[in-house]
Write an enzyme that holds these catalytic residues in place. Structure first.
Site, PDB file in Angstrom:
ATOM      1  N   MET A 180      -2.544  -5.518  -3.240  1.00 41.12           N
ATOM      2  CA  MET A 180      -2.887  -5.128  -1.865  1.00 41.12           C
ATOM      3  C   MET A 180      -3.450  -6.272  -1.037  1.00 41.12           C
ATOM      4  O   MET A 180      -3.631  -6.118   0.173  1.00 41.12           O
ATOM      5  CB  MET A 180      -3.833  -3.920  -1.825  1.00 41.12           C
ATOM      6  N   ASP A 181      -3.755  -7.411  -1.641  1.00 43.61           N
ATOM      7  CA  ASP A 181      -4.146  -8.615  -0.896  1.00 43.61           C
ATOM      8  C   ASP A 181      -3.489  -9.821  -1.566  1.00 43.61           C
ATOM      9  O   ASP A 181      -4.143 -10.829  -1.815  1.00 43.61           O
ATOM     10  CB  ASP A 181      -5.671  -8.781  -0.882  1.00 43.61           C
ATOM     11  N   PHE A 182      -2.203  -9.713  -1.823  1.00 42.70           N
ATOM     12  CA  PHE A 182      -1.507 -10.707  -2.640  1.00 42.70           C
ATOM     13  C   PHE A 182      -1.065 -11.896  -1.784  1.00 42.70           C
ATOM     14  O   PHE A 182       0.128 -12.122  -1.566  1.00 42.70           O
ATOM     15  CB  PHE A 182      -0.321 -10.052  -3.340  1.00 42.70           C
TER      16      PHE A 182
END
Length: 259
Positions: A180-182
């Site tokens: 989700m924050d890649f």
């Protein structure tokens, strides 16, 4: 790792760091949330990060402390897709660090976590991890070392890093996990004492297994990663290398649709 309980069981810590936590007054929930930290600091709504650098009895410690305050309904609703909306942020990141190490994906060394809840609702939580030694964000590393016309050795290094990046994403998603924050700045390049380059994934607070719209979250991960590499002027062959590693060289119809 041998764990010890502190502060009436609200904190779990790696026993090897117990002396440092006590000396830094990070062995109680009140001490954790009263600390002003040293060095780098970043504050967001509901959570803040501190970089704690200290020498104790001749031993240097370089730690990151991430603190979370109050239950956040928006984040809980997002985590419904992972069937874990009421796990505290500190515990979730601690467990995610351990889970990734079990998959062979390097991350930060966990030091301690703690939480305070009322029923299933989070009041506050935290996680402490050790800084990754001799490391910098992947995008900064590539920008400083692997852009422009490259010598053969630098070219091979860049290609190897991008292959490892795609392989990291593959192993993550194959385990049913999405980040989700890649972004590239959440992937660090560590240089070992022998000169080997190793990738580490950080910022694991929202990493989880999602049972609703799982493919959508994988697409968002990959899109975020490619977007974060946009300023490096990488040729198409580099992006093809990432996706080849991600698909494990299969190049199936499903892989083509995903790309």
């Amino acid at each position: 790792m041998s764990l010890v309980s502190l502060n009436c069981g609200s904190i779990r810590a790696d026993e090897q760091f117990l002396t440092a936590l006590v000396a830094l007054k990070l062995d109680t929930m009140s001490g954790i949330f009263a600390s002003s930290g040293k060095g780098y600091q970043r504050t967001h709504a509901g959570h803040d990060n501190f970089h704690v650098v200290e020498e104790i009895d001749g031993v240097g410690y370089d730690l990151y402390l991430k603190r979370h305050r109050n239950f956040k309904l928006k984040e809980a609703l997002k985590l419904l897709a992972a069937r874990s909306p009421f796990v505290t942020a500190g515990r979730r990141e601690w467990e995610n660090i351990l889970a990734l190490e079990g998959l062979g994906i390097h991350t930060m060394r966990p030091v301690a976590f703690g939480e305070k809840k009322i029923g299933c609702f989070e009041l506050r939580s935290f996680v402490i991890a050790e800084k990754i030694p001799r490391a910098q964000p992947l995008d900064d590393y590539l920008k400083s070392r692997c852009t422009g016309t490259l010598e053969p050795a630098a070219l091979r290094e860049k290609r190897a890093l991008l292959w490892d990046l795609g392989d990291m994403a593959r192993r993550l998603h194959a385990a049913g996990l999405t980040h989700m924050d890649f972004y590239a700045n959440h992937v660090f390049v560590r240089e070992t004492q022998t000169g080997e380059k190793v990738l580490h994934l950080i910022d694991l607070q929202r990493l989880a297994k999602r049972w609703l719209f799982a493919r959508r979250w994988k697409v968002k991960d990959l899109a975020a990663l490619i977007y974060s590499l946009r300023d490096l002027a990488l040729p198409r062959t580099d992006f093809a290398r990432i996706f080849t590693a991600y698909s494990d060289g299969t190049h199936s119809t499903r892989d083509h649709k995903l790309i």
